[in-house]
Design an enzyme around this catalytic site. Structure first.
Site: not given
Length: 303
Positions: A114, A254, A281
């Protein structure tokens, strides 16, 4: 440094007058065939907890290094810092301080998840010395692309959820329980589809709630309401200068939709990608065995 316990060593690194906490799974051995892996967590400000499943990558004999970036987790918290204190450069320098302190600066793999996968390219572009490979997990090449993807996914939420989110964002009441409940609908679809979330994931979310300083300064109040200093961030025009072998992964559900990571795949010279079909995610949490297999094979190829 604290004494090893169950193959885990912890300690702190002095950094710009503060302390960065780290955790090493396995043993750092300069003679080992398997180079250490350093994990950059997300947020910004989410702490390392939710990425602990990645310690499975130590099972083939490599050390896996987690650390809490400054301002969160077990590292020094600075709730009164001016928002301008929190910069990409700060966190690039912190990574270098960690690997120097651990004695691995001349040979290590770098993995970012991320926000960590935004930071990873910045680290490599600033100085790629010692970095054997880069893994970019669930990350955008630009924040404008991230917002485009988030708005597309947000438009697919139930109408009442969309209305609640918008009303509180316009009113500046994003800390309300009603907003948090609406936000959770998005998170359960596109952030972590293991519901209820595992304890290590809830721990990272809880510590953002306890001290949202870094997250609010750089990101904003939520994953899809970005008003912080990263709002215009992009590496799209620079990624062609990444010269280390790179792996790009994401989940099929995601919040990091393909449009956000496609520039990495299109422009980095030595790159490959993989999409985990049942994940959002956090493939390392949602499909941990497949994640370990894909990433582990890539790391071994570039040891």
């Amino acid at each position: 440094m604290e004494a090893p316990e169950d193959g885990v060593t912890t300690g702190t690194v002095p950094f710009r007058g503060h302390e960065t906490w780290y955790r090493v799974t396995g043993t750092i051995d300069p003679q080992s065939e398997r180079a250490p892996l350093v994990v950059l967590h997300g947020g910004p400000g989410a702490a390392h907890n939710y990425t602990l499943a990645m310690t499975a990558l130590a099972d083939d004999g490599r050390a896996v290094v987690h650390y809490d970036q400054l301002g969160c987790g077990r590292s020094t918290h600075l709730p009164d810092a001016d928002p301008s204190f929190w910069t990409v450069e700060l966190f690039v320098a912190e990574l270098r301080a960690v690997v120097e302190h651990l004695g691995i600066a001349d040979r290590f793999h770098l993995l970012g998840q991320s926000w960590g996968g935004m930071l990873g390219p910045e680290v490599v572009l600033a100085d790629d010395s010692g970095i054997l490979s880069l893994s970019i997990c669930d990350s955008p090449a630009s924040m404008p692309l991230w917002l485009q993807a988030a708005n597309e996914l947000r438009d697919e939420l139930p109408a009442d959820v969309q209305a609640t989110l918008l009303a509180h964002e316009e009113a500046g009441t994003t800390d309300s329980a009603e907003y948090k409940a609406a936000e959770e609908v998005f998170y359960d679809r596109h952030v972590c589809r293991v519901v209820p979330n595992p304890p290590e994931v809830t721990a990272s979310f809880a510590q953002i709630d306890d001290d949202p300083t870094v997250y609010h300064a750089m990101n904003g109040p939520s994953e899809f309401h970005v008003i912080g200093s990263l709002k215009e961030w992009s590496v799209v025009d620079r990624v062609q200068d990444i010269r280390v072998p790179t792996l790009v992964v994401a989940g099929a559900y995601d919040e990091a939709k393909p449009i956000v990571w496609q520039p990495f795949v299109e422009r980095i010279p030595d790159v490959r990608s993989h999409v985990f079909p049942s994940s959002s995610h956090m493939p390392h949490v949602e499909e941990p065995e497949a994640f370990t297999e894909v990433v582990g094979a890539f790391l071994r190829e570039h040891d």
